[in-house]
Write a protein that holds these residues in place. Structure first.
Motif, PDB file in Angstrom:
ATOM      1  N   VAL A 159       0.907  -1.336  -0.021  1.00 27.49           N
ATOM      2  CA  VAL A 159       0.112  -0.112   0.174  1.00 27.49           C
ATOM      3  C   VAL A 159       0.768   1.403  -0.143  1.00 27.49           C
ATOM      4  O   VAL A 159       0.259   2.461   0.284  1.00 27.49           O
ATOM      5  N   GLY A 160       2.154   1.024  -0.156  1.00 23.66           N
ATOM      6  CA  GLY A 160       3.007   2.203  -0.317  1.00 23.66           C
ATOM      7  C   GLY A 160       3.377   2.789   0.832  1.00 23.66           C
ATOM      8  O   GLY A 160       3.566   4.177   1.096  1.00 23.66           O
ATOM      9  N   ILE A 161       3.445   2.115   1.884  1.00 21.13           N
ATOM     10  CA  ILE A 161       3.954   2.888   3.133  1.00 21.13           C
ATOM     11  C   ILE A 161       5.322   2.206   3.708  1.00 21.13           C
ATOM     12  O   ILE A 161       5.583   1.087   3.495  1.00 21.13           O
ATOM     13  N   SER A 162       6.374   3.258   3.893  1.00 20.39           N
ATOM     14  CA  SER A 162       7.606   2.872   4.242  1.00 20.39           C
ATOM     15  C   SER A 162       7.340   2.250   5.755  1.00 20.39           C
ATOM     16  O   SER A 162       7.277   2.941   6.725  1.00 20.39           O
TER      17      SER A 162
ATOM     18  N   PHE B 161       9.508   1.756  12.392  1.00 20.96           N
ATOM     19  CA  PHE B 161       9.647   3.034  11.683  1.00 20.96           C
ATOM     20  C   PHE B 161       8.555   2.970  10.757  1.00 20.96           C
ATOM     21  O   PHE B 161       8.072   2.258  10.223  1.00 20.96           O
ATOM     22  N   LEU B 162       7.934   4.078  10.713  1.00 18.52           N
ATOM     23  CA  LEU B 162       6.740   4.157   9.865  1.00 18.52           C
ATOM     24  C   LEU B 162       6.584   5.559   9.168  1.00 18.52           C
ATOM     25  O   LEU B 162       6.601   6.531   9.801  1.00 18.52           O
ATOM     26  N   ASP B 163       6.941   5.629   7.711  1.00 16.49           N
ATOM     27  CA  ASP B 163       6.696   6.987   7.106  1.00 16.49           C
ATOM     28  C   ASP B 163       5.549   6.897   6.083  1.00 16.49           C
ATOM     29  O   ASP B 163       5.443   6.177   5.296  1.00 16.49           O
ATOM     30  N   VAL B 164       4.568   7.446   6.656  1.00 16.42           N
ATOM     31  CA  VAL B 164       3.055   7.434   6.023  1.00 16.42           C
ATOM     32  C   VAL B 164       3.175   8.323   4.759  1.00 16.42           C
ATOM     33  O   VAL B 164       2.007   7.854   3.815  1.00 16.42           O
ATOM     34  N   GLY B 165       4.042   8.818   4.236  1.00 19.83           N
ATOM     35  CA  GLY B 165       4.022   9.521   3.027  1.00 19.83           C
ATOM     36  C   GLY B 165       3.848  11.190   3.040  1.00 19.83           C
ATOM     37  O   GLY B 165       3.057  11.290   4.278  1.00 19.83           O
ATOM     38  N   GLY B 166       3.679  11.801   1.981  1.00 24.59           N
ATOM     39  CA  GLY B 166       3.490  13.081   1.975  1.00 24.59           C
ATOM     40  C   GLY B 166       2.062  13.394   2.163  1.00 24.59           C
ATOM     41  O   GLY B 166       1.696  14.253   2.898  1.00 24.59           O
TER      42      GLY B 166
ATOM     43  N   ALA C 119       1.067   1.585  22.962  1.00 27.62           N
ATOM     44  CA  ALA C 119       0.815   3.010  22.554  1.00 27.62           C
ATOM     45  C   ALA C 119       1.180   3.344  21.489  1.00 27.62           C
ATOM     46  O   ALA C 119       2.106   2.883  20.836  1.00 27.62           O
ATOM     47  N   VAL C 120       0.356   4.310  20.726  1.00 24.89           N
ATOM     48  CA  VAL C 120       0.655   4.719  19.400  1.00 24.89           C
ATOM     49  C   VAL C 120       1.005   6.187  19.486  1.00 24.89           C
ATOM     50  O   VAL C 120       0.198   7.015  20.103  1.00 24.89           O
ATOM     51  N   LEU C 121       2.089   6.725  18.786  1.00 22.17           N
ATOM     52  CA  LEU C 121       2.434   8.087  18.636  1.00 22.17           C
ATOM     53  C   LEU C 121       2.158   8.374  17.287  1.00 22.17           C
ATOM     54  O   LEU C 121       2.951   8.096  16.571  1.00 22.17           O
ATOM     55  N   VAL C 122       1.552   9.524  16.831  1.00 25.07           N
ATOM     56  CA  VAL C 122       1.360  10.210  15.855  1.00 25.07           C
ATOM     57  C   VAL C 122       1.857  11.545  15.782  1.00 25.07           C
ATOM     58  O   VAL C 122       1.723  12.321  16.475  1.00 25.07           O
ATOM     59  N   ASN C 123       3.152  11.714  14.994  1.00 27.33           N
ATOM     60  CA  ASN C 123       3.752  12.877  14.834  1.00 27.33           C
ATOM     61  C   ASN C 123       3.690  13.250  13.277  1.00 27.33           C
ATOM     62  O   ASN C 123       4.443  12.656  12.472  1.00 27.33           O
TER      63      ASN C 123
ATOM     64  N   ALA D 155      10.633  10.547   6.474  1.00 25.64           N
ATOM     65  CA  ALA D 155      11.733   9.622   6.851  1.00 25.64           C
ATOM     66  C   ALA D 155      12.394  10.387   7.922  1.00 25.64           C
ATOM     67  O   ALA D 155      12.770   9.504   8.955  1.00 25.64           O
ATOM     68  N   GLY D 156      12.797  11.516   7.721  1.00 29.62           N
ATOM     69  CA  GLY D 156      13.669  12.283   8.728  1.00 29.62           C
ATOM     70  C   GLY D 156      13.056  12.537  10.195  1.00 29.62           C
ATOM     71  O   GLY D 156      13.383  12.306  11.207  1.00 29.62           O
ATOM     72  N   LEU D 157      11.861  12.849  10.085  1.00 33.97           N
ATOM     73  CA  LEU D 157      10.808  13.094  11.128  1.00 33.97           C
ATOM     74  C   LEU D 157      10.741  11.878  11.921  1.00 33.97           C
ATOM     75  O   LEU D 157      10.606  11.717  13.048  1.00 33.97           O
TER      76      LEU D 157
END
Ligand code: GDP
Ligand code: MN
Length: 388
Positions: free
Chosen positions: A248-251, A286-291, A313-317, A266-268
């Protein structure tokens, strides 16, 4: 992406590089008889197909003189955990083995193609002292390592292959075969957009044949857009969750910790993982949800994070740069309607329209902690995971 030995050898065959006759790869002892037949007359060599070198010394490469011996080896090898200096102490489970016709060996040679970042081009690395890890050789006998820089627009030139052959003491009448092999591995490197093609060992047989006995190929994921064959391959290193994320295109890379992280960029994402560690916790991924960070992507990201049962726990940043924070907040809230969270949720937004975004979250009535800064969010997530 790393390819298994048998995948590498199949590619070698397509590029005209001589490899041993093969009976193919098998996953069950019942498939052995047919494989031996395909490989031809014995002895045979049974090789564990795992993504790690040093299999020979760890018991992952065994010669069988008779079908009975082969059956005993296969029975033991399939399902075992192979522990080599490259696998870590847990080792890697052997799911498949390659059955090749065994070769007689007079000499073992090392040859590979890698990217030389200083020269900015591929370079062939070779040594007459094969069978040994190149890293060891580089440490103790650096002068025994040869290098030939390759012009990527023309591949390995004939004079370069001859220069290598001479230094490697290739039998004169086999110069043509060696040239074919050396040019071939360079062509594999260029054709597949590889970051490494390694043959260790390349062997000379008593009949002076030149054969690639082992194959290690690593491809560069950044070229997947133009490498349809590679893109269609299974990534043997990826976990089921990582495979799902890729589709699904998520790193996404799974880790050992308890705090699921959903971040854009990715940096964040790296900075978030560092902050979680500094706050005394440890990230589950590690999860980069994309732009975009739209409802659909955020929903999928939540679903993947929550399938990992270690997550407490889930942290959304999320940083609202191109996307405004209020749009992101709507995305998060939309996703939360579709996903059952089940663990504490900490959200930190920053960027354009952050006030509006936070207000949307706070007024939504959805149970979550809205944090002010990355540090604040990391501390709150670690505390929440500890309580949960
Ligand atoms: P690695 O240890 O994971 O790199 O596995 P390799 O495929 O390189 O095999 C390790 C070693 O086993 C080689 O360096 C050879 O010495 C030996 N070996 C592998 N295949 C054969 C074979 O067909 N015949 C013989 N005689 N030795 C082999
Ligand atoms: Mn090897």
């Amino acid at each position: 992406m790393k390819l298994l030995e048998h995948e590498g050898k199949e590619i070698f065959r397509r590029y005209g590089i001589p490899v041993p006759p093969t009976g193919g790869v098998i996953a069950k002892p019942a498939q052995l008889t047919a494989a031996l037949k395909r490989a031809g007359k014995g002895p045979w060599v049974i090789k564990a197909q795992v993504l790690a070198g040093g299999r020979g010394k760890a018991g992952g490469v065994k010669i069988a003189k008779t079908p009975k011996e082969a059956a005993e080896i296969v029975k033991k090898m399939l399902g075992m955990r192979l522990i080599t200096p490259q696998t870590g102490e847990k080792g890697i489970k052997v799911d498949t083995v390659l059955v090749d016709k065994a070769s007689d060996i007079t000499r073992e040679i090392y040859i590979s193609v890698v990217l030389d970042r200083k020269l900015g081009c591929p370079v062939v690395i070779a040594s007459a002292e094969g069978g040994v890890e190149i890293e060891e050789l580089a440490k103790h006998k650096p002068h025994a390592i040869l290098r030939e820089a390759v012009d990527p627009s023309s591949g390995l030139k004939a004079f370069q292959a001859r220069r290598l052959a001479f230094a490697l003491r290739i039998p004169a009448e086999k110069l043509g075969d060696f040239t074919k092999l050396a040019t071939g591995i360079v062509n594999v490197f260029l054709g597949l957009d590889a970051s490494l093609v390694e043959v260790n060992p390349l062997i000379i047989t008593p009949k002076n044949e030149v054969i690639a006995l082992d194959a290690k190929v690593i491809t560069d994921d950044n070229a997947l857009f133009r490498q349809k064959d590679t893109a269609a391959r299974e990534d043997h290193e990826a976990t089921p969750l990582e495979k799902e994320a890729k589709k699904v295109g998520i790193s996404y890379i799974g880790l050992d910790g308890t705090i699921g992280c959903m971040v854009n960029g990715a940096g964040l994402a790296m900075a978030t993982m560092d902050s979680v560690n500094l706050a005394g916790g440890s990230p589950a991924n590690f999860l980069d949800v994309g732009g975009g960070a739209n409802v659909e992507q955020v929903t999928r990201a939540f679903q993947i994070i929550l399938k990992d049962k270690k997550v407490k726990a889930v942290l959304v940043n999320i940083f609202g740069g191109i996307m405004r924070c209020d749009v992101i907040a709507e995305g998060v809230l939309g996703a939360l309607k579709k996903v059952k969270m089940g663990v504490p949720l900490v959200v930190r937004l920053e960027g354009t329209n952050v006030k509006e975004g936070k207000m949307l979250l706070e007024r939504s009535g959805v149970k979550m902690t809205v944090a002010d800064s990355l540090w604040d969010a990391a501390k709150k997530a670690v505390a929440a995971a500890g309580r949960n």
